[in-house]
Motif scaffolding. Sequence first.
Motif, PDB file in Angstrom:
ATOM      1  N   GLY A  16       0.817  -1.162  -0.023  1.00 25.63           N
ATOM      2  CA  GLY A  16      -0.029  -0.037  -0.067  1.00 25.63           C
ATOM      3  C   GLY A  16       0.899   1.194   0.079  1.00 25.63           C
ATOM      4  O   GLY A  16       0.400   2.306  -0.455  1.00 25.63           O
ATOM      5  N   SER A  17       2.044   1.359   0.475  1.00 26.35           N
ATOM      6  CA  SER A  17       2.765   2.266   0.551  1.00 26.35           C
ATOM      7  C   SER A  17       4.128   2.209  -0.276  1.00 26.35           C
ATOM      8  O   SER A  17       4.387   3.253  -0.789  1.00 26.35           O
ATOM      9  CB  SER A  17       3.459   2.816   1.968  1.00 26.35           C
ATOM     10  N   GLY A  18       4.765   0.910  -0.565  1.00 23.81           N
ATOM     11  CA  GLY A  18       5.808   0.967  -1.324  1.00 23.81           C
ATOM     12  C   GLY A  18       5.759  -0.369  -2.267  1.00 23.81           C
ATOM     13  O   GLY A  18       4.917  -1.265  -1.847  1.00 23.81           O
ATOM     14  N   ILE A  19       6.493  -0.210  -3.428  1.00 21.08           N
ATOM     15  CA  ILE A  19       6.651  -1.560  -4.279  1.00 21.08           C
ATOM     16  C   ILE A  19       8.203  -1.764  -4.098  1.00 21.08           C
ATOM     17  O   ILE A  19       8.990  -1.094  -4.343  1.00 21.08           O
ATOM     18  CB  ILE A  19       6.390  -1.270  -5.693  1.00 21.08           C
ATOM     19  N   LYS A  20       8.437  -3.031  -3.836  1.00 18.85           N
ATOM     20  CA  LYS A  20       9.817  -3.401  -3.593  1.00 18.85           C
ATOM     21  C   LYS A  20      10.150  -4.667  -4.733  1.00 18.85           C
ATOM     22  O   LYS A  20       9.206  -5.134  -4.907  1.00 18.85           O
ATOM     23  CB  LYS A  20       9.965  -4.035  -2.122  1.00 18.85           C
ATOM     24  N   VAL A  21      11.416  -4.450  -5.181  1.00 16.72           N
ATOM     25  CA  VAL A  21      11.805  -5.618  -5.864  1.00 16.72           C
ATOM     26  C   VAL A  21      13.322  -6.273  -5.679  1.00 16.72           C
ATOM     27  O   VAL A  21      13.952  -5.429  -5.139  1.00 16.72           O
ATOM     28  CB  VAL A  21      11.835  -5.432  -7.590  1.00 16.72           C
ATOM     29  N   ILE A  22      13.442  -7.413  -5.981  1.00 18.94           N
ATOM     30  CA  ILE A  22      14.807  -7.985  -5.741  1.00 18.94           C
ATOM     31  C   ILE A  22      14.950  -9.184  -6.774  1.00 18.94           C
ATOM     32  O   ILE A  22      13.859  -9.688  -7.096  1.00 18.94           O
ATOM     33  CB  ILE A  22      15.005  -8.381  -4.225  1.00 18.94           C
ATOM     34  N   VAL A  23      16.348  -9.412  -7.143  1.00 22.39           N
ATOM     35  CA  VAL A  23      16.386 -10.355  -7.812  1.00 22.39           C
ATOM     36  C   VAL A  23      17.153 -11.479  -7.153  1.00 22.39           C
ATOM     37  O   VAL A  23      17.990 -11.685  -6.455  1.00 22.39           O
ATOM     38  CB  VAL A  23      17.360 -10.118  -9.424  1.00 22.39           C
ATOM     39  N   LEU A  24      16.400 -12.884  -7.359  1.00 23.07           N
ATOM     40  CA  LEU A  24      16.825 -14.323  -6.641  1.00 23.07           C
ATOM     41  C   LEU A  24      17.290 -15.110  -7.420  1.00 23.07           C
ATOM     42  O   LEU A  24      17.046 -15.377  -8.566  1.00 23.07           O
ATOM     43  CB  LEU A  24      15.546 -14.637  -5.815  1.00 23.07           C
ATOM     44  N   ASP A  25      18.375 -16.094  -6.824  1.00 22.35           N
ATOM     45  CA  ASP A  25      18.843 -16.910  -7.920  1.00 22.35           C
ATOM     46  C   ASP A  25      18.056 -18.222  -7.606  1.00 22.35           C
ATOM     47  O   ASP A  25      16.827 -18.386  -6.908  1.00 22.35           O
ATOM     48  CB  ASP A  25      20.332 -17.346  -7.503  1.00 22.35           C
ATOM     49  N   THR A  26      18.479 -19.377  -8.330  1.00 20.98           N
ATOM     50  CA  THR A  26      17.583 -20.505  -8.202  1.00 20.98           C
ATOM     51  C   THR A  26      17.305 -21.074  -6.761  1.00 20.98           C
ATOM     52  O   THR A  26      16.355 -21.723  -6.323  1.00 20.98           O
ATOM     53  CB  THR A  26      18.084 -21.718  -8.900  1.00 20.98           C
ATOM     54  N   ALA A  27      18.236 -20.867  -6.043  1.00 19.02           N
ATOM     55  CA  ALA A  27      18.239 -21.514  -4.504  1.00 19.02           C
ATOM     56  C   ALA A  27      17.678 -20.154  -3.588  1.00 19.02           C
ATOM     57  O   ALA A  27      17.294 -20.536  -2.318  1.00 19.02           O
ATOM     58  CB  ALA A  27      19.530 -21.567  -3.838  1.00 19.02           C
ATOM     59  N   GLY A  28      17.183 -19.278  -4.212  1.00 18.57           N
ATOM     60  CA  GLY A  28      16.448 -17.771  -3.510  1.00 18.57           C
ATOM     61  C   GLY A  28      17.286 -17.083  -2.739  1.00 18.57           C
ATOM     62  O   GLY A  28      16.924 -16.263  -1.981  1.00 18.57           O
ATOM     63  N   LEU A 225      11.745 -12.784  -0.442  1.00 17.52           N
ATOM     64  CA  LEU A 225      12.307 -14.088  -0.680  1.00 17.52           C
ATOM     65  C   LEU A 225      11.205 -15.138  -0.828  1.00 17.52           C
ATOM     66  O   LEU A 225      11.673 -16.217  -1.541  1.00 17.52           O
ATOM     67  CB  LEU A 225      13.077 -14.465   0.852  1.00 17.52           C
ATOM     68  N   GLY A 226      10.169 -15.127  -0.460  1.00 14.34           N
ATOM     69  CA  GLY A 226       8.966 -15.979  -0.813  1.00 14.34           C
ATOM     70  C   GLY A 226       8.794 -16.132  -2.094  1.00 14.34           C
ATOM     71  O   GLY A 226       8.257 -17.186  -2.507  1.00 14.34           O
ATOM     72  N   GLY A 227       9.149 -15.211  -2.946  1.00 16.05           N
ATOM     73  CA  GLY A 227       8.842 -15.221  -4.541  1.00 16.05           C
ATOM     74  C   GLY A 227       9.511 -16.532  -5.056  1.00 16.05           C
ATOM     75  O   GLY A 227       8.816 -17.177  -5.983  1.00 16.05           O
ATOM     76  N   ILE A 228      10.413 -17.129  -4.531  1.00 12.54           N
ATOM     77  CA  ILE A 228      11.335 -18.297  -5.204  1.00 12.54           C
ATOM     78  C   ILE A 228       9.985 -19.440  -5.119  1.00 12.54           C
ATOM     79  O   ILE A 228      10.263 -20.319  -5.826  1.00 12.54           O
ATOM     80  CB  ILE A 228      12.532 -18.766  -4.651  1.00 12.54           C
ATOM     81  N   ALA A 229       9.402 -19.721  -3.710  1.00 12.78           N
ATOM     82  CA  ALA A 229       8.714 -20.899  -3.760  1.00 12.78           C
ATOM     83  C   ALA A 229       7.461 -20.909  -4.647  1.00 12.78           C
ATOM     84  O   ALA A 229       6.987 -21.902  -4.933  1.00 12.78           O
ATOM     85  CB  ALA A 229       8.092 -20.645  -2.166  1.00 12.78           C
ATOM     86  N   LEU A 230       7.287 -19.804  -5.220  1.00 11.37           N
ATOM     87  CA  LEU A 230       5.938 -19.837  -6.341  1.00 11.37           C
ATOM     88  C   LEU A 230       6.194 -20.823  -7.382  1.00 11.37           C
ATOM     89  O   LEU A 230       5.499 -21.352  -8.053  1.00 11.37           O
ATOM     90  CB  LEU A 230       5.532 -18.519  -6.956  1.00 11.37           C
TER      91      LEU A 230
END
Length: 233
Positions: A16-28, A225-230
């Motif tokens: 609601g207040s910020g949009i955040k991004v990060i790039v993760l490798d295969t292991a997260g 970090l949860g993004g890798i689990a999808l």
Amino acid sequence: METNEYIRTLSVDIGGSGIKVIVLDTAGNPQTERARVETPQPAKPETVISAIAQLAVGCEFDRVSVGFPGVVRSGVTQTAVNLDSEWIGFDLGTALSQRLGKPVRVVNDADMQGLGAISRQGVELVVTLGTGFGSALFVDGKLVPNLEMGHHEFRKGETYEQQLGRAALEDVGVKKWNTRLEKAIASLQHLFNYDYLYLGGGEAKKVTLELPSNVKIIPNMSGLLGGIALWRE
Ligand code: BGC
């Protein structure tokens, strides 16, 4: 997917207040610093997608994971209490995939945060304290998607989000907000009989109350970090 294939995931947390991004490798593991911009106001699909595309400039990635602050089914956003009504019924998965030219998976933000934090044993409840009040439930690591405790009545005719969201925190102050949180924890323990409760989100740092031994604060970074689990489940 071959075991040692190197695939990069752009993980996105729409708040609601910020949009955040990060790039993760295969292991997260993070491959970039976390980047953040203020959520554009009004937070309509087009402006939020443009903000994500802008954050992604210069990042190398093969696929995209998104945590969205509302109910999400098959990439379509169904509610967005703290963003804009244009999100209701919006196919974010397809729109973002077209914009970035990569496959996209979208889940609820608290669900994604939980995937980055839980132990995957027993009944685990995740609550995120930010603009809104997010919640996610897991049984042995299996997600019950789109649990929306935030909009359920908590006390004094108000919902968990009305009593514990950022607006309430600013309104009543940290001390009273902590007293309310203590009551909420007791109520959720009785309702879910969880083994563990995790408290995350941007305002979890304001928690001062003494927590029961089965309640843990998790870093806000778990949301990304949860993004890798999808792509694993
Ligand atoms: C939304 C949830 C979301 C939470 C935290 C609530 O208002 O209904 O879906 O997880 O805010 O962003």
